[in-house]
Design a protein around this motif. Structure first.
Motif, PDB file in Angstrom:
ATOM      1  N   PHE A 114       0.962  -1.165  -0.060  1.00  0.00           N
ATOM      2  CA  PHE A 114       0.043   0.014   0.095  1.00  0.00           C
ATOM      3  C   PHE A 114       0.729   1.035  -0.048  1.00  0.00           C
ATOM      4  CE2 PHE A 114      -3.174  -2.767   1.928  1.00  0.00           C
ATOM      5  CZ  PHE A 114      -4.187  -2.722   0.657  1.00  0.00           C
ATOM      6  N   ASN A 115       2.210   1.161   0.611  1.00  0.00           N
ATOM      7  CA  ASN A 115       2.827   2.420   0.654  1.00  0.00           C
ATOM      8  C   ASN A 115       3.670   2.669  -0.712  1.00  0.00           C
ATOM      9  OD1 ASN A 115       2.042   3.666   3.170  1.00  0.00           O
ATOM     10  ND2 ASN A 115       2.999   2.110   4.157  1.00  0.00           N
ATOM     11  N   LEU A 116       4.198   1.441  -1.095  1.00  0.00           N
ATOM     12  CA  LEU A 116       5.041   1.561  -2.447  1.00  0.00           C
ATOM     13  C   LEU A 116       4.539   1.530  -3.513  1.00  0.00           C
ATOM     14  CD1 LEU A 116       7.933   1.388  -3.237  1.00  0.00           C
ATOM     15  CD2 LEU A 116       7.949  -1.096  -3.188  1.00  0.00           C
ATOM     16  N   HIS A 117       3.451   0.382  -3.963  1.00  0.00           N
ATOM     17  CA  HIS A 117       2.917   0.218  -5.097  1.00  0.00           C
ATOM     18  C   HIS A 117       1.576   1.255  -5.254  1.00  0.00           C
ATOM     19  CE1 HIS A 117       5.224  -3.265  -6.459  1.00  0.00           C
ATOM     20  NE2 HIS A 117       5.421  -3.530  -5.089  1.00  0.00           N
ATOM     21  N   ASN A 118       0.741   1.173  -4.195  1.00  0.00           N
ATOM     22  CA  ASN A 118      -0.579   2.206  -4.572  1.00  0.00           C
ATOM     23  C   ASN A 118       0.121   3.591  -4.813  1.00  0.00           C
ATOM     24  OD1 ASN A 118      -1.917  -0.245  -4.074  1.00  0.00           O
ATOM     25  ND2 ASN A 118      -3.078   0.740  -2.373  1.00  0.00           N
ATOM     26  N   PRO A 119       0.861   4.289  -4.355  1.00  0.00           N
ATOM     27  CA  PRO A 119       1.138   5.683  -4.872  1.00  0.00           C
ATOM     28  C   PRO A 119       1.530   5.639  -6.408  1.00  0.00           C
ATOM     29  CG  PRO A 119       2.177   5.206  -2.606  1.00  0.00           C
ATOM     30  CD  PRO A 119       1.638   4.026  -3.192  1.00  0.00           C
ATOM     31  N   LYS A 120       2.204   4.562  -6.802  1.00  0.00           N
ATOM     32  CA  LYS A 120       2.532   4.531  -8.321  1.00  0.00           C
ATOM     33  C   LYS A 120       1.232   4.531  -9.305  1.00  0.00           C
ATOM     34  CE  LYS A 120       6.762   2.556  -7.564  1.00  0.00           C
ATOM     35  NZ  LYS A 120       7.817   1.188  -7.736  1.00  0.00           N
ATOM     36  N   VAL A 121       0.089   3.702  -8.660  1.00  0.00           N
ATOM     37  CA  VAL A 121      -0.912   3.539  -9.644  1.00  0.00           C
ATOM     38  C   VAL A 121      -1.694   4.986  -9.505  1.00  0.00           C
ATOM     39  CG1 VAL A 121      -3.046   2.335  -9.305  1.00  0.00           C
ATOM     40  CG2 VAL A 121      -0.967   1.096  -8.744  1.00  0.00           C
ATOM     41  N   LYS A 122      -1.698   5.514  -8.062  1.00  0.00           N
ATOM     42  CA  LYS A 122      -2.436   6.747  -7.944  1.00  0.00           C
ATOM     43  C   LYS A 122      -1.720   7.704  -8.921  1.00  0.00           C
ATOM     44  CE  LYS A 122      -4.145   9.561  -4.352  1.00  0.00           C
ATOM     45  NZ  LYS A 122      -4.589   9.714  -2.873  1.00  0.00           N
ATOM     46  N   ARG A 123      -0.369   7.943  -8.969  1.00  0.00           N
ATOM     47  CA  ARG A 123       0.106   8.755  -9.791  1.00  0.00           C
ATOM     48  C   ARG A 123      -0.409   8.557 -11.279  1.00  0.00           C
ATOM     49  NH1 ARG A 123       4.469   8.322  -6.358  1.00  0.00           N
ATOM     50  NH2 ARG A 123       5.502   6.736  -7.558  1.00  0.00           N
ATOM     51  N   TYR A 124      -0.494   7.535 -11.697  1.00  0.00           N
ATOM     52  CA  TYR A 124      -0.887   6.917 -13.116  1.00  0.00           C
ATOM     53  C   TYR A 124      -2.249   7.464 -13.414  1.00  0.00           C
ATOM     54  CZ  TYR A 124      -0.885   4.404 -17.349  1.00  0.00           C
ATOM     55  OH  TYR A 124      -1.270   4.258 -18.847  1.00  0.00           O
ATOM     56  N   VAL A 125      -3.206   6.980 -12.327  1.00  0.00           N
ATOM     57  CA  VAL A 125      -4.579   7.495 -12.378  1.00  0.00           C
ATOM     58  C   VAL A 125      -4.723   8.905 -12.408  1.00  0.00           C
ATOM     59  CG1 VAL A 125      -6.629   7.593 -11.007  1.00  0.00           C
ATOM     60  CG2 VAL A 125      -5.423   5.500 -10.847  1.00  0.00           C
ATOM     61  N   LEU A 126      -3.955   9.683 -11.733  1.00  0.00           N
ATOM     62  CA  LEU A 126      -4.130  11.281 -11.896  1.00  0.00           C
ATOM     63  C   LEU A 126      -3.676  11.720 -13.331  1.00  0.00           C
ATOM     64  CD1 LEU A 126      -2.732  12.174  -8.511  1.00  0.00           C
ATOM     65  CD2 LEU A 126      -5.140  12.280  -9.339  1.00  0.00           C
ATOM     66  N   GLU A 127      -2.594  11.215 -13.769  1.00  0.00           N
ATOM     67  CA  GLU A 127      -2.319  11.628 -15.370  1.00  0.00           C
ATOM     68  C   GLU A 127      -3.069  10.709 -16.313  1.00  0.00           C
ATOM     69  OE1 GLU A 127       1.693   9.576 -15.953  1.00  0.00           O
ATOM     70  OE2 GLU A 127       2.432  10.678 -13.857  1.00  0.00           O
ATOM     71  N   TYR A 128      -3.597   9.767 -16.218  1.00  0.00           N
ATOM     72  CA  TYR A 128      -4.623   9.210 -17.245  1.00  0.00           C
ATOM     73  C   TYR A 128      -5.862  10.070 -17.109  1.00  0.00           C
ATOM     74  CZ  TYR A 128      -5.711   5.281 -19.932  1.00  0.00           C
ATOM     75  OH  TYR A 128      -6.016   4.481 -21.098  1.00  0.00           O
ATOM     76  N   GLY A 129      -6.227  10.620 -16.179  1.00  0.00           N
ATOM     77  CA  GLY A 129      -7.400  11.731 -16.106  1.00  0.00           C
ATOM     78  C   GLY A 129      -8.759  10.896 -16.405  1.00  0.00           C
ATOM     79  N   GLY A 130      -9.734  11.560 -17.134  1.00  0.00           N
ATOM     80  CA  GLY A 130     -11.146  11.215 -17.190  1.00  0.00           C
ATOM     81  C   GLY A 130     -11.110  10.142 -18.139  1.00  0.00           C
ATOM     82  N   ARG A 131     -10.180   9.573 -18.917  1.00  0.00           N
ATOM     83  CA  ARG A 131     -10.333   8.434 -19.681  1.00  0.00           C
ATOM     84  C   ARG A 131     -10.440   7.194 -18.807  1.00  0.00           C
ATOM     85  NH1 ARG A 131      -5.052   8.969 -23.003  1.00  0.00           N
ATOM     86  NH2 ARG A 131      -4.325  10.016 -20.934  1.00  0.00           N
ATOM     87  N   LEU A 132     -10.252   7.152 -17.542  1.00  0.00           N
ATOM     88  CA  LEU A 132     -10.591   6.081 -16.757  1.00  0.00           C
ATOM     89  C   LEU A 132     -12.012   5.618 -16.611  1.00  0.00           C
ATOM     90  CD1 LEU A 132      -8.042   6.711 -13.847  1.00  0.00           C
ATOM     91  CD2 LEU A 132      -7.499   5.114 -15.864  1.00  0.00           C
ATOM     92  N   ASN A 133     -12.873   6.615 -16.548  1.00  0.00           N
ATOM     93  CA  ASN A 133     -14.332   6.264 -16.556  1.00  0.00           C
ATOM     94  C   ASN A 133     -14.953   5.172 -17.810  1.00  0.00           C
ATOM     95  OD1 ASN A 133     -14.569   7.496 -13.924  1.00  0.00           O
ATOM     96  ND2 ASN A 133     -14.918   9.354 -14.996  1.00  0.00           N
ATOM     97  N   GLU A 134     -14.028   5.575 -18.858  1.00  0.00           N
ATOM     98  CA  GLU A 134     -14.466   4.669 -20.068  1.00  0.00           C
ATOM     99  C   GLU A 134     -13.866   3.472 -20.061  1.00  0.00           C
ATOM    100  OE1 GLU A 134     -12.435   7.091 -23.195  1.00  0.00           O
ATOM    101  OE2 GLU A 134     -13.557   8.862 -22.591  1.00  0.00           O
ATOM    102  N   ILE A 135     -12.926   3.218 -19.370  1.00  0.00           N
ATOM    103  CA  ILE A 135     -12.420   1.930 -19.031  1.00  0.00           C
ATOM    104  C   ILE A 135     -12.903   0.974 -18.185  1.00  0.00           C
ATOM    105  CG2 ILE A 135     -10.100   0.859 -18.768  1.00  0.00           C
ATOM    106  CD1 ILE A 135      -8.913   3.156 -19.696  1.00  0.00           C
ATOM    107  N   ASN A 136     -13.394   1.323 -16.931  1.00  0.00           N
ATOM    108  CA  ASN A 136     -13.987   0.440 -15.959  1.00  0.00           C
ATOM    109  C   ASN A 136     -15.294  -0.289 -16.801  1.00  0.00           C
ATOM    110  OD1 ASN A 136     -12.364   1.108 -13.793  1.00  0.00           O
ATOM    111  ND2 ASN A 136     -13.521   2.877 -13.312  1.00  0.00           N
TER     112      ASN A 136
END
Length: 136
Positions: A114-136
């Protein structure tokens, strides 16, 4: 004994994955509580099989999502999930080893993940932006 508590820093910003992670933490804490109470071998096996089953489900969901969004560190994330499964699967067969060491593994793995891997995912989510809603 509560091993780990959920807090906002663990969030990746994807509600279903955050919910899975919260449930995973609850499950790990349940294992800690049950191990501390010295429950019977059959109950222990059922609980650990549940951990394996739900962990597999959560991990596979997360990895499928990461593949869909082309998360660049998917292979490292999968390796970390694999390390967890490799340690917990023998426990279902009764080879957990020392309870204190096993619980320490659960705590250490969870905190590291949660401290090492999740922040990397969170940064990617922030970079990926609104397109994530289309993927779920």
């Amino acid at each position: 004994m509560l091993l780990i508590s959920w807090h906002a820093d663990f969030s990746v910003g994807i509600p279903i994955i955050d919910e899975h992670n919260q449930q995973f933490i609850k499950l790990i804490n349940m294992v800690s509580e049950q191990f501390g109470q010295g429950f019977c071998a059959e109950s222990r096996t059922v609980l650990l099989k549940t951990v394996v089953s739900l962990s597999r489900f959560y991990f596979e969901y997360e990895e499928r999502w990461m593949a869909k969004v082309a998360f660049p560190e998917l292979s490292g994330h999968k390796r970390d999930h694999g390390a967890f499964m490799a340690r917990i699967l023998p426990c279902v067969e009764g080879d957990a080893g020392d309870d204190a060491q096993f619980l320490q593994f659960l705590n250490d793995w969870s905190l590291e993940h949660f401290n090492l891997h999740n922040p990397k995912v969170k940064r990617y989510v922030l970079e990926y932006g609104g397109r994530l809603n289309e993927i779920n």
